[in-house]
Structure formats: structure tokens, C-alpha cells
Design an enzyme around this catalytic site. Structure first.
Site, short mmCIF file in Angstrom:
data_model
loop_
_atom_site.label_atom_id
_atom_site.label_comp_id
_atom_site.label_asym_id
_atom_site.label_seq_id
_atom_site.Cartn_x
_atom_site.Cartn_y
_atom_site.Cartn_z
N ARG A 92 0.81 -1.23 0.00
CA ARG A 92 0.00 0.00 0.00
C ARG A 92 0.83 1.27 0.00
O ARG A 92 0.57 2.18 -0.79
CB ARG A 92 -0.93 0.02 1.22
CG ARG A 92 -2.19 -0.78 1.05
CD ARG A 92 -2.64 -1.33 2.37
NE ARG A 92 -1.69 -2.33 2.82
CZ ARG A 92 -1.74 -3.61 2.44
NH1 ARG A 92 -2.71 -4.04 1.71
NH2 ARG A 92 -0.81 -4.47 2.83
N THR A 93 1.80 1.37 0.87
CA THR A 93 2.49 2.65 1.01
C THR A 93 3.23 3.01 -0.27
O THR A 93 3.09 4.11 -0.81
CB THR A 93 3.45 2.62 2.22
OG1 THR A 93 2.71 2.22 3.36
CG2 THR A 93 4.04 4.00 2.48
N LYS A 141 26.18 -3.24 -0.57
CA LYS A 141 27.66 -3.17 -0.64
C LYS A 141 28.23 -2.42 0.57
O LYS A 141 29.42 -2.21 0.66
CB LYS A 141 28.08 -2.43 -1.91
CG LYS A 141 27.56 -3.06 -3.19
CD LYS A 141 28.01 -2.20 -4.38
CE LYS A 141 27.41 -2.71 -5.68
NZ LYS A 141 27.66 -1.77 -6.79
N ARG A 157 11.35 3.88 3.12
CA ARG A 157 11.00 2.92 4.19
C ARG A 157 12.26 2.16 4.56
O ARG A 157 13.00 1.71 3.66
CB ARG A 157 9.92 1.93 3.72
CG ARG A 157 9.74 0.78 4.70
CD ARG A 157 8.54 -0.06 4.41
NE ARG A 157 7.32 0.68 4.72
CZ ARG A 157 6.10 0.16 4.62
NH1 ARG A 157 5.94 -1.09 4.21
NH2 ARG A 157 5.04 0.88 4.90
N HIS A 162 5.27 5.57 11.47
CA HIS A 162 4.75 5.50 10.11
C HIS A 162 3.78 6.69 9.97
O HIS A 162 2.57 6.52 9.96
CB HIS A 162 4.04 4.16 9.91
CG HIS A 162 3.77 3.81 8.48
ND1 HIS A 162 3.80 4.73 7.44
CD2 HIS A 162 3.44 2.61 7.90
CE1 HIS A 162 3.51 4.11 6.32
NE2 HIS A 162 3.30 2.83 6.56
N1 ASP Z 1 1.78 -1.82 6.60
C1 ASP Z 1 2.01 -1.39 7.96
C2 ASP Z 1 3.46 -1.05 8.18
O1 ASP Z 1 4.22 -0.99 7.24
C3 ASP Z 1 1.48 -2.35 8.95
C4 ASP Z 1 2.11 -3.71 8.98
O2 ASP Z 1 3.01 -4.01 8.20
O3 ASP Z 1 1.68 -4.50 9.82
O4 ASP Z 1 3.84 -0.80 9.30
#
Ligand code: ASP
Length: 303
Positions: free
Chosen positions: A54-55, A84, A106, A134
Site C-alpha cells: 500500500r504505502t 555493498k 521505508r 509511520h
Molecule cells: N503496513 C504497515 C506497516 O508498514 C502495517 C504492517 O506491516 O503491519 O507498518
């Protein structure tokens, strides 16, 4: 402007962002091509060291719907120079040389996204850093609460599941402090209880909370239930925990008709699919809101 933590937002900024989200959403649903000129020619980089559906894809589609190009590394842990031994600071300095307009990162380690932000003027957006935060998830969570309840204050919000290792409930707890009269109930097992830094944050901002391990009592009179999966990938080696907290039809019967059930997803087995048809189950709408909130966020940052 970097987006690193939920604690950087004020009530006013959140209200402006959600008003903008409403307007972008309605423009999009009326004539989505109009938005294509908004940020034409701009470039978004997404750099993901950890899995995401999703993100990453909602940021990418949000950018694409506003005319931006998206350059993406979806498994930077293996396929970028991190493999590396390159530091995230060096990676950020290099990406800056390519003149992106924003970089979404991320990372599996808490604090790494902030390290990248410290060395560049390009807006860095934290898309989740280890068990830290997040912030953009919490923005779409708050927007979803607004969408359903038409208010952000005076709510009883139950946060459940893996509160210790999950980052989304941490960021949401912080955002809930921007509005008056919210009360938080932590409904989980002792091994997965919310960490003290968040409880201290709530104390400092005058938000009341309680730990209520009994689901039936926790759900009574709740306005929002925010459920999360066991973060198996963050458990220390050798530790095994049974996620015994599951929402099924019976659990739904403890909730008022007006409550909503949210989840950042992915869901594993902590909400049974038998709950999906219940009108109070909002997790898929919540994911859909993610794209619109991220469009509004990018629009705000890029202006
Ligand atoms: N998608 C969310 C996160 O990246 C929740 C999860 O992974 O449980 O934190």
C-alpha cells in the site's frame, strides 16, 4: 519540509490537509485528468528497504495521478548499494544529485530515515522506519476516522494487536493528541503492550489512556477499533508469541453499531474474513483513502 514523525503535525495542519484531501478526492472522482497538470514534470523517488504494497504503490499512484514521474527501488536492502555497505546518508546525498522533488523512504531500522533527512534539503518522507513510526499511515488513519465520524475529538479509540513492535499504532496515538478529549484503550497481551515512550508522550499531552486486556470491556462504547498484526519480522530471535487476539463476528457483537474497525493492513488472521461484510469494517476504505491523503500531502510539500 521533511515528514518524519506524527509529532510534527498541529491540529491546524491536519485540518488543512484533510480539507485538501476532500477536495482532491472529489476533483479526482469528477474529472481525474484535471489533476494531471498539478505537478507535471516533477519527480518522486521511492526507496524501500522493506516490503510494502500500500504505502509504496499508493505514493506512486498518487504521484502519477498528479503528473509526476516515479523512480522506484522496491528492494533497496538487496538491490541498492546498501548491500555493498553504503550508508543511508551517502545514498541520500547521491539521490539529491538527480534533482528529485521528494524521496519516500521505508527502512527496517528505526531512525534511519531521519539520518537521510539530516543530510539533504530534498523533502524526505518516512514511509515506516523499523518499529519507530509511520507518519503517513497515521494521516490516512485520522482522515478515515474523520470520514466516518465527522469528528476527531471526544473519541474512545481502542488500539489492539502488536502495539510493541508495530509502528502504525504508535504514530496514530501521537496524532490523537492533537484533538481534545480522546481516550485511548490499549487492548492486547502483556508481551505486546505499548511502549513507555508513547505513554509518556500521551501523559505530556494530557491524553488519557488505559490498558484493558479484556476485549469485551475494551470494545464497550468504542468509537474506533484499530487492530494490528503480530510483527513477526520484528520479534527477537527465538521468541515465539501466539497472537491470540482475533476479531471475529462475536467480537463485533461487543461493539456499538456506530463504531468503526480499522487496520493498516496487511491482515494475516487477526481479523477474520467473516467480518469483512460488516458495514463497520473500514480497512479497505482506509487503504483507498491512503492514495488521496498522500496526494494531498505531496501537493502540500511540493507547493
Ligand atoms: N503496513 C504497515 C506497516 O508498514 C502495517 C504492517 O506491516 O503491519 O507498518
Amino acid at each position: 519540509m521533511h515528514i518524519l514523525s506524527a509529532d510534527q503535525f498541529t491540529k491546524k495542519q491536519l485540518e488543512e490537509l484533510f480539507t485538501l484531501t476532500d477536495s482532491i478526492k472529489s476533483q479526482f472522482l469528477t474529472d481525474k485528468n484535471k489533476l494531471l497538470k498539478k505537478h507535471e514534470g516533477k519527480v518522486l523517488i521511492t526507496l524501500f528497504y522493506e516490503p510494502s504494497t500500500r504505502t509504496r504503490l499508493s505514493f506512486a499512484t498518487a504521484a502519477a495521478h498528479m503528473g509526476m514521474s516515479v523512480i522506484s527501488t522496491e528492494n533497496a536492502r538487496e538491490f541498492s548499494s546498501a548491500a555493498k555497505g553504503e550508508t543511508i546518508e551517502d545514498t541520500a546525498r547521491v539521490l539529491e544529485q538527480y534533482y528529485p522533488d521528494a524521496i519516500v523512504i521505508r527502512h527496517h531500522e528505526t531512525g534511519e530515515v531521519a539520518r537521510a533527512a539530516a543530510v539533504t534539503k530534498v523533502p524526505i518522507i518516512n514511509a515506516g522506519d523499523g518499529k519507530g513510526e509511520h507518519p503517513t499511515q497515521s494521516l490516512l488513519d485520522m482522515y478515515t476516522i474523520w470520514d466516518s465520524h465527522k469528528k476527531h475529538s471526544g473519541l474512545k479509540v481502542v488500539l489492539g494487536g502488536d502495539l510493541l513492535h508495530g509502528r502504525t499504532a504508535r504514530s496514530l496515538a501521537k496524532l490523537l493528541t492533537c484533538f481534545d478529549g480522546n481516550h485511548i484503550v490499549f487492548n492486547t497481551i502483556p508481551e505486546l503492550q505499548m511502549a513507555d515512550d508513547i505513554k509518556e508522550y500521551l501523559d505530556g499531552r494530557g491524553v488519557t489512556y488505559e490498558e484493558e486486556p479484556d476485549m469485551k470491556r475494551a470494545f464497550q462504547n468504542a468509537d474506533v477499533v484499530y487492530w494490528t498484526r503480530l510483527q513477526k519480522e520484528r520479534l527477537p530471535a527465538g521468541v515465539h508469541i501466539d497472537q491470540t487476539y482475533k476479531i471475529d463476528k462475536k467480537a463485533m457483537s461487543y461493539l456499538p453499531e456506530t463504531a468503526i474497525v480499522m487496520h493498516p493492513l496487511p491482515r494475516v488472521d487477526e481479523i477474520l474474513t467473516e467480518v469483512d461484510d460488516d458495514p463497520r469494517a473500514k480497512y479497505f476504505d482506509q487503504a483507498g483513502n491512503g492514495m488521496f491523503v498522500r496526494m494531498a500531502l505531496l501537493d502540500t510539500i511540493l507547493k
